[in-house]
Write a protein that holds these residues in place. Structure first.
Motif, PDB file in Angstrom:
ATOM      1  N   GLU A 523     -10.397   2.242   3.186  1.00 51.25           N
ATOM      2  CA  GLU A 523     -11.224   3.081   2.315  1.00 51.25           C
ATOM      3  C   GLU A 523     -11.638   4.385   2.985  1.00 51.25           C
ATOM      4  N   ASN A 524     -11.410   4.519   4.273  1.00 58.09           N
ATOM      5  CA  ASN A 524     -11.758   5.746   4.988  1.00 58.09           C
ATOM      6  C   ASN A 524     -10.479   6.380   5.523  1.00 58.09           C
ATOM      7  N   ALA A 525     -10.100   7.513   4.947  1.00 57.29           N
ATOM      8  CA  ALA A 525      -8.846   8.170   5.324  1.00 57.29           C
ATOM      9  C   ALA A 525      -8.823   8.569   6.795  1.00 57.29           C
ATOM     10  N   GLU A 552       1.378  -2.557   8.738  1.00 55.31           N
ATOM     11  CA  GLU A 552       1.111  -2.864   7.330  1.00 55.31           C
ATOM     12  C   GLU A 552      -0.117  -2.106   6.823  1.00 55.31           C
ATOM     13  N   GLN A 553      -1.145  -2.066   7.660  1.00 52.69           N
ATOM     14  CA  GLN A 553      -2.356  -1.322   7.279  1.00 52.69           C
ATOM     15  C   GLN A 553      -2.058   0.168   7.127  1.00 52.69           C
ATOM     16  N   LEU A 554      -1.231   0.695   7.991  1.00 53.20           N
ATOM     17  CA  LEU A 554      -0.885   2.115   7.912  1.00 53.20           C
ATOM     18  C   LEU A 554      -0.039   2.418   6.675  1.00 53.20           C
ATOM     19  N   LEU A 555       0.825   1.494   6.297  1.00 54.81           N
ATOM     20  CA  LEU A 555       1.612   1.694   5.075  1.00 54.81           C
ATOM     21  C   LEU A 555       0.712   1.703   3.844  1.00 54.81           C
ATOM     22  N   ASP A 559       0.232   4.709   0.970  1.00 54.70           N
ATOM     23  CA  ASP A 559       0.194   4.499  -0.486  1.00 54.70           C
ATOM     24  C   ASP A 559      -1.063   5.128  -1.098  1.00 54.70           C
ATOM     25  N   ARG A 560      -2.165   5.012  -0.379  1.00 56.47           N
ATOM     26  CA  ARG A 560      -3.440   5.506  -0.916  1.00 56.47           C
ATOM     27  C   ARG A 560      -3.626   6.998  -0.670  1.00 56.47           C
ATOM     28  N   TYR A 561      -3.184   7.471   0.479  1.00 60.58           N
ATOM     29  CA  TYR A 561      -3.372   8.884   0.854  1.00 60.58           C
ATOM     30  C   TYR A 561      -2.002   9.477   1.182  1.00 60.58           C
ATOM     31  N   ALA A 562      -1.308   9.942   0.159  1.00 63.25           N
ATOM     32  CA  ALA A 562       0.063  10.433   0.329  1.00 63.25           C
ATOM     33  C   ALA A 562       0.147  11.590   1.327  1.00 63.25           C
ATOM     34  N   ILE A 568       1.269   9.912   9.797  1.00 68.18           N
ATOM     35  CA  ILE A 568       1.403   8.499  10.159  1.00 68.18           C
ATOM     36  C   ILE A 568       2.834   8.180  10.582  1.00 68.18           C
ATOM     37  N   ASP A 569       3.805   8.666   9.804  1.00 72.65           N
ATOM     38  CA  ASP A 569       5.214   8.415  10.138  1.00 72.65           C
ATOM     39  C   ASP A 569       5.547   8.956  11.527  1.00 72.65           C
ATOM     40  N   ASP A 570       5.045  10.162  11.824  1.00 70.78           N
ATOM     41  CA  ASP A 570       5.324  10.761  13.132  1.00 70.78           C
ATOM     42  C   ASP A 570       4.667   9.956  14.256  1.00 70.78           C
ATOM     43  N   GLY A 571       3.443   9.471  14.013  1.00 71.22           N
ATOM     44  CA  GLY A 571       2.764   8.660  15.013  1.00 71.22           C
ATOM     45  C   GLY A 571       3.507   7.362  15.290  1.00 71.22           C
TER      46      GLY A 571
END
Length: 583
Positions: A523-525, A552-555, A559-562, A568-571
């Motif tokens: 819930e917190n971006a 899984e949490q990052l995916l 979904d929530r914050y496009a 995230i992908d780069d990290g």
């Protein structure tokens, strides 16, 4: 001012030291450290292949590491070995001051670090851009020489009144963007003010044009083959977004030349084109071409007009070597420049040193003087010998009448004749009247009159000739601080990152990892960066179940914050590559 045992900093003039602030390293939070670490890991992953210089050796030469925000003592310990230094400042400083630091081989580093929401790019100066962008390439001798030379040229560049308005508008907007308490109304007003000024700039000044050359080289320059260039510009080296996007084919790569001054730039957007230089020597050649058009090399009537438009302290140098520093408000520029005039505190100098008794306190209300030669004289007044002075009645204690070729007359009693290196630079009068026809420039009741001597104005440049003599006038800086404060939610986030950092430094512990992970929620971006770090720690320690849990949490975050997808992908990519390389 802290000099960090670096002689380069110890030798800085006083007027520059007033811009320097303490770094206060302890104020960097664990979140700030995580921000630095993420950006630097991304930089290394990409820049090791496209940066002009070997990235890690470059960092080490500058006293930097990927893991922690640089400490100014450590940076100076390294930089002083190559004849450079570094200081911290509070956000933006005036362009002329920035250039002068550069001329003294000092890197100016903003003490603050960007906010998490600006992790890819920030319009405000910050320690990521200034240190990781500029410092690592200083070890390249040819580039360092260019950077210093650019500073020397830039220090002399004349700005316009509009430039100062633009600088202040950009500075205010950048501060507002980095402060967490800024309202949308305040931001909109600042953006509108900046836009209004940008749309009414008029003809670009010397400093504006020079800033473009600085932008397309020092900040956003490419080097080598236009079909396969390498990055050397600090703006690209410190931007994890644009350092990758700029290398794509849809960003034109133009050969660098003087026409780059025709391309303005916008610091808030990715650059629509970039310029490629074959080598650093070419940069200096282009800079010299531009410098040949500048007032400090050209002089004359046009240059004096630029000084008047500047509306700030400038220096006019006579052919005799006398330098007049002040705010120039008017001049007789009919056909030939015949008289110069300042308003307010003015100082006279020679070879950059103030003449005794001719500082801003003495010339507190301005200074005016003819320019040119005496009528029917066969050589310049500045070169008169004793016999010629007597011939023209220029004798201390006697009245004389000087008629200039321009039609200006100086009539009074000679009080003193001042020479410097066999040149007459100044003649002081009492009971003096200066006039041309009905136009009166000076009256006897105004007091003593000091007449500058010189056949022409040979150079005009920004700032005072003896800047330290102006320090008392300029006073202290009155800049709003750009430092950001932690709101309650930020404090929670800082504490989470502190726990993650402790986990990494003390060694992997599965229970401790899970305890931290359970404090994160989708819930917190802003939690994305902490989860990336937890993924990296689990991946590096072969904890497959925990790695899967974090991923899984990052995916879910994606979904929530496009808008977080690339970050995230780069990290994840960098963490996986590192784990693979360590197997």
């Amino acid at each position: 001012m802290e000099t960090y045992n670096n002689t380069v900093l110890e030798q800085l003039p006083q007027h520059l030291k007033r811009y320097v602030v303490a770094q206060r390293y302890e104020r960097y939070t664990a979140l700030d450290q995580a921000l630095w670490r993420y950006v630097m890991r991304q930089n290394y992953s990409f820049l090791k292949d496209v940066a002009y210089y070997p990235y890690i050796p470059g960092l080490k030469k500058a006293g930097l590491s990927i893991e922690t925000i640089p400490n100014l003592q450590e940076m100076n310990d390294s930089l002083k070995l190559i004849g450079w230094g570094a200081v911290t400042v509070d956000g933006f400083i005036p362009p002329a001051a920035f250039m002068e630091f550069q001329a003294h081989r000092v890197l100016v580093i903003a003490a603050d670090i960007r906010q998490l929401e600006h992790i890819e790019y920030t319009p405000a100066p910050d320690i990521i851009h200034e240190s990781s962008g500029h410092a690592p390439i200083i070890g390249e001798a040819d580039y360092a020489a260019y950077l210093q030379y650019f500073g020397e040229i830039g220090t002399k560049a004349l700005s316009s009144g509009k430039d100062f308005e633009l600088y202040e508008a950009i500075r205010q907007l950048s501060i507002l963007k980095e402060q967490t308490t800024t309202t949308t109304v305040e931001l909109a007003a600042a953006e509108k003010n900046l836009q209004t000024i940008q749309q009414n700039m008029g003809e670009p000044s010397e400093m504006a044009l020079l800033s473009r050359l600085h932008w397309w080289t020092v900040e956003y320059g490419l080097i080598g083959d236009a079909l396969n260039p390498k990055i050397y510009g600090a703006g690209l080296l410190s931007s994890i977004g644009e350092s990758a996007s700029c290398m794509q084919d849809d960003v034109p790569k133009l050969p660098y030349d003087l026409y780059a001054i025709e391309y303005p730039y916008d610091i808030t957007k990715p650059q629509p084109q970039l310029f490629v230089t074959p080598d650093f020597e070419h940069l200096r050649m282009v800079l010299d071409k531009f410098a040949d058009t500048m007032a400090f090399r050209v002089g004359g009537k046009q240059s004096v007009e630029k000084a008047i438009d500047c509306r700030s302290v400038c220096t006019l140098a006579y052919s005799s070597g006398l330098q007049v520093s002040g705010i120039f408000t008017s001049a007789n520029v009919d056909k030939n420049l015949s008289y110069i005039q300042t308003q307010g505190p003015t100082a006279l100098a020679f070879a950059g040193k103030e003449l005794e008794g001719h500082g801003i306190n003495y010339h507190s209300e301005g200074f005016g003087s003819p320019v040119g030669n005496l009528r029917d004289a066969d050589h310049d007044l500045e070169d008169f010998d004793d016999a010629t002075l007597i011939q023209y009645g220029i004798v201390e204690g006697q009245q004389c009448l000087l008629n200039f070729a321009s039609g200006i007359t100086v009539a009074g009693t000679v009080q003193r004749i001042v020479r410097q290196f066999d040149k007459i630079v100044l003649i002081s009068f009492t009971s003096c009247r200066v006039y041309r026809g009905e136009d009166v420039y000076f009256r006897p009741e105004w007091g003593p009159y000091d007449m500058a001597v010189g056949s022409e104005i040979v150079s005009v440049f920004a700032g005072a000739a003896d800047k330290d003599a102006y320090e008392a006038l300029e006073g202290h800086l009155d800049h709003a601080s750009s430092s950001k404060s932690n709101e309650p939610e930020d404090v929670k986030l800082v504490n989470l990152h502190a726990a993650i950092r402790s986990l990494r430094e003390k060694g992997f512990d599965q229970e401790a990892w899970l305890a931290i992970f359970n404090l994160f929620g989708s819930e917190n971006a802003d939690h994305w960066l902490g989860l990336v770090e937890l993924f990296e720690i689990a991946q590096a320690n072969g904890a497959e179940e925990l790695t899967k849990l974090a991923e899984e949490q990052l995916l879910e975050f994606i979904d929530r914050y496009a808008y977080l997808k690339k970050l995230i992908d780069d990290g994840l990519r960098v963490a996986k590559e590192e784990a693979l390389n360590n197997q």
